[in-house]
Design a protein around this motif. Structure first.
Motif, PDB file in Angstrom:
ATOM      1  N   GLU A  17       0.829  -1.216   0.000  1.00 26.39           N
ATOM      2  CA  GLU A  17       0.000   0.000   0.000  1.00 26.39           C
ATOM      3  C   GLU A  17       0.862   1.266   0.000  1.00 26.39           C
ATOM      4  OE1 GLU A  17       0.033  -1.685   4.284  1.00 26.39           O
ATOM      5  OE2 GLU A  17      -0.099  -2.424   2.216  1.00 26.39           O
ATOM      6  N   ASP A  18       2.083   1.175   0.586  1.00 25.19           N
ATOM      7  CA  ASP A  18       2.972   2.334   0.577  1.00 25.19           C
ATOM      8  C   ASP A  18       3.570   2.563  -0.803  1.00 25.19           C
ATOM      9  OD1 ASP A  18       2.505   2.948   3.201  1.00 25.19           O
ATOM     10  OD2 ASP A  18       4.219   1.825   3.975  1.00 25.19           O
ATOM     11  N   VAL A  19       3.830   1.484  -1.540  1.00 19.40           N
ATOM     12  CA  VAL A  19       4.304   1.623  -2.925  1.00 19.40           C
ATOM     13  C   VAL A  19       3.248   2.360  -3.748  1.00 19.40           C
ATOM     14  CG1 VAL A  19       4.932   0.390  -5.043  1.00 19.40           C
ATOM     15  CG2 VAL A  19       5.766  -0.426  -2.824  1.00 19.40           C
ATOM     16  N   THR A  20       1.975   1.975  -3.534  1.00 14.00           N
ATOM     17  CA  THR A  20       0.876   2.626  -4.255  1.00 14.00           C
ATOM     18  C   THR A  20       0.773   4.104  -3.870  1.00 14.00           C
ATOM     19  OG1 THR A  20      -0.342   0.543  -4.284  1.00 14.00           O
ATOM     20  CG2 THR A  20      -1.602   2.540  -4.716  1.00 14.00           C
ATOM     21  N   THR A  21       0.962   4.426  -2.586  1.00 14.37           N
ATOM     22  CA  THR A  21       0.887   5.815  -2.127  1.00 14.37           C
ATOM     23  C   THR A  21       1.992   6.667  -2.737  1.00 14.37           C
ATOM     24  OG1 THR A  21      -0.104   5.155  -0.019  1.00 14.37           O
ATOM     25  CG2 THR A  21       0.957   7.329  -0.091  1.00 14.37           C
ATOM     26  N   ILE A  22       3.214   6.120  -2.749  1.00 12.19           N
ATOM     27  CA  ILE A  22       4.348   6.882  -3.280  1.00 12.19           C
ATOM     28  C   ILE A  22       4.182   7.139  -4.769  1.00 12.19           C
ATOM     29  CG2 ILE A  22       6.837   6.836  -3.724  1.00 12.19           C
ATOM     30  CD1 ILE A  22       7.130   5.213  -1.117  1.00 12.19           C
ATOM     31  N   PHE A  23       3.770   6.100  -5.502  1.00 13.16           N
ATOM     32  CA  PHE A  23       3.669   6.216  -6.963  1.00 13.16           C
ATOM     33  C   PHE A  23       2.204   6.318  -7.401  1.00 13.16           C
ATOM     34  CE2 PHE A  23       7.657   3.984  -6.134  1.00 13.16           C
ATOM     35  CZ  PHE A  23       8.542   4.816  -6.783  1.00 13.16           C
ATOM     36  N   LYS A  76       1.117  13.223   1.368  1.00 10.95           N
ATOM     37  CA  LYS A  76       1.115  11.880   1.950  1.00 10.95           C
ATOM     38  C   LYS A  76       2.256  11.041   1.373  1.00 10.95           C
ATOM     39  CE  LYS A  76      -2.075   8.055   2.888  1.00 10.95           C
ATOM     40  NZ  LYS A  76      -3.409   7.492   2.606  1.00 10.95           N
ATOM     41  N   ALA A  77       2.509  11.216   0.079  1.00 11.33           N
ATOM     42  CA  ALA A  77       3.602  10.481  -0.564  1.00 11.33           C
ATOM     43  C   ALA A  77       4.947  10.883   0.026  1.00 11.33           C
ATOM     44  CB  ALA A  77       3.582  10.740  -2.067  1.00 11.33           C
ATOM     45  N   LEU A  78       5.143  12.192   0.261  1.00  2.63           N
ATOM     46  CA  LEU A  78       6.393  12.661   0.855  1.00  2.63           C
ATOM     47  C   LEU A  78       6.588  12.086   2.256  1.00  2.63           C
ATOM     48  CD1 LEU A  78       6.717  16.460  -0.072  1.00  2.63           C
ATOM     49  CD2 LEU A  78       7.986  14.535  -1.007  1.00  2.63           C
ATOM     50  N   GLU A  79       5.533  12.083   3.042  1.00  2.00           N
ATOM     51  CA  GLU A  79       5.625  11.553   4.404  1.00  2.00           C
ATOM     52  C   GLU A  79       5.970  10.064   4.384  1.00  2.00           C
ATOM     53  OE1 GLU A  79       1.882  12.528   6.109  1.00  2.00           O
ATOM     54  OE2 GLU A  79       2.296  14.697   6.195  1.00  2.00           O
ATOM     55  N   THR A  80       5.424   9.343   3.401  1.00  2.00           N
ATOM     56  CA  THR A  80       5.719   7.912   3.280  1.00  2.00           C
ATOM     57  C   THR A  80       7.193   7.700   2.926  1.00  2.00           C
ATOM     58  OG1 THR A  80       3.465   7.551   2.489  1.00  2.00           O
ATOM     59  CG2 THR A  80       5.037   5.764   2.145  1.00  2.00           C
ATOM     60  N   ARG A  82       9.667   9.737   3.644  1.00  3.01           N
ATOM     61  CA  ARG A  82      10.451  10.073   4.833  1.00  3.01           C
ATOM     62  C   ARG A  82      10.463   8.907   5.828  1.00  3.01           C
ATOM     63  NH1 ARG A  82       7.291  15.033   5.044  1.00  3.01           N
ATOM     64  NH2 ARG A  82       8.265  16.621   3.708  1.00  3.01           N
ATOM     65  N   LYS A  83       9.322   8.213   5.926  1.00  2.00           N
ATOM     66  CA  LYS A  83       9.232   7.082   6.851  1.00  2.00           C
ATOM     67  C   LYS A  83      10.256   6.009   6.495  1.00  2.00           C
ATOM     68  CE  LYS A  83       5.849   4.144   6.383  1.00  2.00           C
ATOM     69  NZ  LYS A  83       4.490   3.553   6.380  1.00  2.00           N
ATOM     70  N   ALA A  90      15.555  -0.026   3.538  1.00  2.28           N
ATOM     71  CA  ALA A  90      14.471   0.448   2.677  1.00  2.28           C
ATOM     72  C   ALA A  90      14.925   1.637   1.831  1.00  2.28           C
ATOM     73  CB  ALA A  90      13.262   0.839   3.530  1.00  2.28           C
ATOM     74  N   ARG A  91      15.671   2.564   2.452  1.00  2.00           N
ATOM     75  CA  ARG A  91      16.154   3.722   1.709  1.00  2.00           C
ATOM     76  C   ARG A  91      17.091   3.295   0.579  1.00  2.00           C
ATOM     77  NH1 ARG A  91      18.667   6.207   5.453  1.00  2.00           N
ATOM     78  NH2 ARG A  91      20.810   5.853   4.813  1.00  2.00           N
ATOM     79  N   THR A  92      17.963   2.346   0.874  1.00  2.00           N
ATOM     80  CA  THR A  92      18.901   1.852  -0.143  1.00  2.00           C
ATOM     81  C   THR A  92      18.150   1.206  -1.299  1.00  2.00           C
ATOM     82  OG1 THR A  92      20.571   1.452   1.573  1.00  2.00           O
ATOM     83  CG2 THR A  92      20.873   0.335  -0.554  1.00  2.00           C
TER      84      THR A  92
END
Length: 741
Positions: A17-23, A76-80, A82-83, A90-92
């Motif tokens: 669901e976070d992948v969907t939020t970001i993109f 919301k995408a930016l906050e995701t 940052r999380k 995950a960042r890598t």
């Protein structure tokens, strides 16, 4: 599809669901742009002057709802993101996938836009801005398409409808975005724009900055990119919290002066502006010819000249300001911005002070460099397109020339106790504002009446600013109590006085305005008074007075050099029209009485009378017969030959003309030597006296008004250059008189 191509698998690191939020909506964006590129590509392969692309372009505008929803999801995408940035693995994964897809994504994908930013390392947050920036980019493309599409082309009406829809989309989008918080704390952008920062080193180095004022913090950035939205980016430089910020406008021991090197730059911009006018004219004349070679060449030249003007304007904007605004915050390095006029400085001071007061009940803000960069990135969405140079690109009919008569009647509504007040008038000349006039200082009680009228010269002007001051002691500095700006337009200006009452907070100011076009102000006519001075041939006046230079010229020069050399804006600031007319009548009837009047008159009345005398001569001081010879000789490239020929032309003028010109040139050099005090450089004086001393009488003609204005601008530039040449020659120590040769 697009998300599948990213190869981000659901795992314990990143939830589906976070992948969907970001993109969010990337699949839809990918499809719509891929379809558009395919349709456009097919049409380009079979290109002809009658090819129609408007329907394909219109589809991008119609598909606005998706972008609007994307804007609402952006925060919301930016906050995701940052999380997940707080998680090393995950960042890598996100960064590696992003960099990989940036290299391999298809031409239709969103990453294709990265090619415009070669050499920059963009983050995922930056890429998330790209779909929204498409709204503004598409609007700019539509505007350009219409500009280069003949009205007879089948696409023209469709593109016009698409542009109207796009404008409505932008309005909805701006409303939607401004409703969003630029941070989780509800931080909002209050004001932004270009300013000049001066460093604290010994040289006082100037830097052109783009400054963002938020509700609790001031962020200074370095602007990068061109005039189009897709090219705009900002590099963080420094920030100051507003909570304990202090502002000071006193110069102290440091004086910020105009750079003499700017004079050449002004002339260069003026010449480029004239070239641009002519190319725009050629493009308009040939716009009915469907994509003719002549029109294509003119359009290309217009774009090149626009770019050159913007570059030169940026340098001029950096060098012109001289009024400081000092900012200090405890434990932060002090900063100083420079402004060209009181108006701009007061606008920023008021905006900063308003937000500073609101911050007082709250704890001081602490933002890291990373936080500031994120805030700037979020604000990119609604940052205005770079406006440097755009004033010079306006159409001729949008700019006014000639003269503007302004009468300041009275002020009411001031709630302060009894105080001394006065008004200043500022006018722009192709984007740069100058003080043009000032009323007398009056005592304010229930109200105050001036009833003073001023005649202001217009030179590519669009705006009249009025600033009302409370006069303070010499050690305190006068305080602005009200200000306003009037956009000048022929839609409401005419040859009759138009009375207006302007509300400025609690204060109201009543004024009257009248416009006289250049075609009437530059008419040189013979006076009916044979024994007068104004409108009489200069040779007749000197013969009657038995002098080499008319008395009116020597009297005015004497008064200026006696008490006006340190007056800021001498010769540029206008005197009161009624006083100038009274002085004119006295000189026409009784020079002795006129001299007595001049003893007590305001110095700007004296300079106004002198300029009026030269403007009303039936023939310009450089004569009609020699005008073209001066223009052609000024274009010579060999400096030694040019100097010799220019002096020969000057020495060949009739005696009265020659003596008066040399007298004026030597006087103006003495004025310019005090430019540190009066702010009037050789260039400024040449700009004022070029048309005054040289402009031939304007004759009635059937030439198109736009063509006439373009030619008048070019002529004024050449006249200014000639006077500037002689002033530089005299200033270098060269003796201009016949006896020296």
């Amino acid at each position: 599809m697009f998300l599948q191509s990213l190869s981000i698998k659901p795992s314990h690191l990143i939830a589906p669901e976070d992948v969907t939020t970001i993109f969010y909506k990337m699949d839809e964006f990918y499809t719509i742009h891929k379809t558009f590129v395919s349709e456009l590509e097919a049409k380009v392969k079979n290109w002809s002057d009658d090819q129609q692309i408007a329907e394909a372009v219109k589809k991008l505008v119609v598909y606005f709802k998706g972008y609007e929803e994307y804007v609402h999801n952006y925060q919301k995408a930016l906050e995701t993101i940052r999380k997940y940035q707080r998680n090393e693995e995950a960042r890598t994964l996100l960064e590696a996938t992003f960099q990989s897809q940036k290299r391999t994504a298809s031409a239709a994908s969103v990453f294709e836009q990265m090619e415009n930013f070669k050499g920059e390392s963009l983050k995922l947050e930056d890429v998330l801005l790209k779909p929204v920036q498409r709204i503004q980019t598409n609007h700019l493309v539509l505007y350009d398409l219409i500009k280069h599409t003949p009205e007879s082309h089948p696409d023209y009406l469709v593109l016009q409808k698409a542009l109207k829809l796009s404008e409505e989309n932008l309005r909805v989008y701006n409303s939607a975005f401004h409703g969003l918080s630029t941070s989780q704390e509800g931080r909002q952008l209050v004001k932004s724009g270009f300013m000049v920062e001066v460093s604290k080193d010994k040289k006082g180095t100037r830097h052109l900055r783009y400054v963002f004022l938020f509700t609790d913090i001031l962020i200074c950035t370095k602007h990068k990119g061109g005039a189009k939205m897709r090219d705009v980016s900002f590099k963080f430089v420094w920030s100051l919290p507003l909570h304990s910020l202090q502002m000071h406008i006193r110069e102290g021991s440091v004086k910020y002066e105009l750079k003499e090197s700017l004079e050449e730059l002004k002339f260069k911009i003026g010449n480029l502006k004239v070239e641009l006018r002519e190319e725009m004219l050629r493009a308009d004349i040939n716009k009915e010819k469907h994509f003719s070679l002549t029109q294509k060449k003119a359009v290309r030249n217009v774009e090149k000249l626009k770019k050159k003007i913007q570059e030169q304007e940026a340098s001029l904007v950096e060098g012109l300001p001289r009024l400081p605004l000092n900012l200090t915050v405890e434990r932060f390095a002090p900063r100083t911005f420079l402004f060209p006029t009181d108006y701009e400085r007061e606008e920023w001071r008021e905006a900063i002070e308003s937000q500073r007061v609101k911050c007082q009940p709250l704890p001081p803000v602490q933002l890291s460099t990373h936080d500031c960069e994120q805030l700037i990135n979020a604000t990119k969405l609604h940052t205005p397109v770079n406006g440097i140079g755009t004033v010079l690109l306006k159409k001729d009919e949008e700019m006014l020339t000639g003269s503007l008569n302004v009468t300041i009647h009275k002020m009411q509504g001031l709630t302060r106790d009894k105080c001394d007040v006065y008004c200043c008038l500022e006018m722009d000349s192709y984007g740069h504002f100058y003080k043009k006039a000032q009323t007398r200082t009056c005592r304010y009680e229930a109200d105050v009446s001036w009833n003073q009228d001023f005649e202001l010269d217009l030179d590519g002007s669009q705006t009249l600013r009025i600033l009302c001051y409370q006069a303070m002691g010499p050690d305190e500095g006068d305080v602005i109590i009200a200000k306003c700006a009037l956009e000048l337009s022929l839609s409401w200006l005419n040859s009759k006085f138009n009375e207006k009452t302007i509300s400025m907070n609690d204060v109201s100011l009543t004024i009257s305005i009248r416009h006289t076009p250049a075609s009437k102000t530059l008419k040189r006519t013979h006076s009916k008074q044979r024994n007068g001075i104004f409108g009489v041939k200069i040779a007749n006046v000197t013969r009657r007075e038995n002098k080499t230079v008319p008395s009116i010229v020597t009297i005015c020069i004497e008064h200026v050099e006696k008490r006006g050399l340190d007056e800021i804006g001498i010769y540029r600031v206008s005197g009161v029209t009624s006083d100038i007319q009274q002085c004119k009548k006295l000189f026409d009837k009784n020079p002795v009485a006129a001299n007595n009047f001049a003893e007590e008159a305001d110095i700007h009345t004296i300079t106004g009378v002198l300029k009026l005398y030269f403007r009303e001569l039936p023939e310009p001081l450089f004569t009609d017969s020699c005008y073209q010879s001066f223009v052609q000789t000024n274009q010579l490239q060999n400096e030694e030959t040019k100097e010799k020929c220019m002096l020969e032309l000057l020495h060949g003028l009739p005696d009265a003309n020659y003596y008066t010109i040399v007298c004026m040139l030597e006087h103006l050099v003495r004025v310019a030597k005090r430019s540190a005090e009066n702010k009037m450089s050789l260039s400024n004086l040449a700009t004022i006296f070029g048309p005054t001393l040289m402009h031939p009488a304007v004759k009635e003609t059937d030439i198109d008004p736009m063509v006439q204005m373009a030619r008048a601008a070019k002529d004024a530039g050449m006249q200014t250059e000639i006077i500037y040449y002689f002033l530089k020659l005299a200033n270098s120590g060269k003796n201009l008189r016949r006896s020296a040769s």
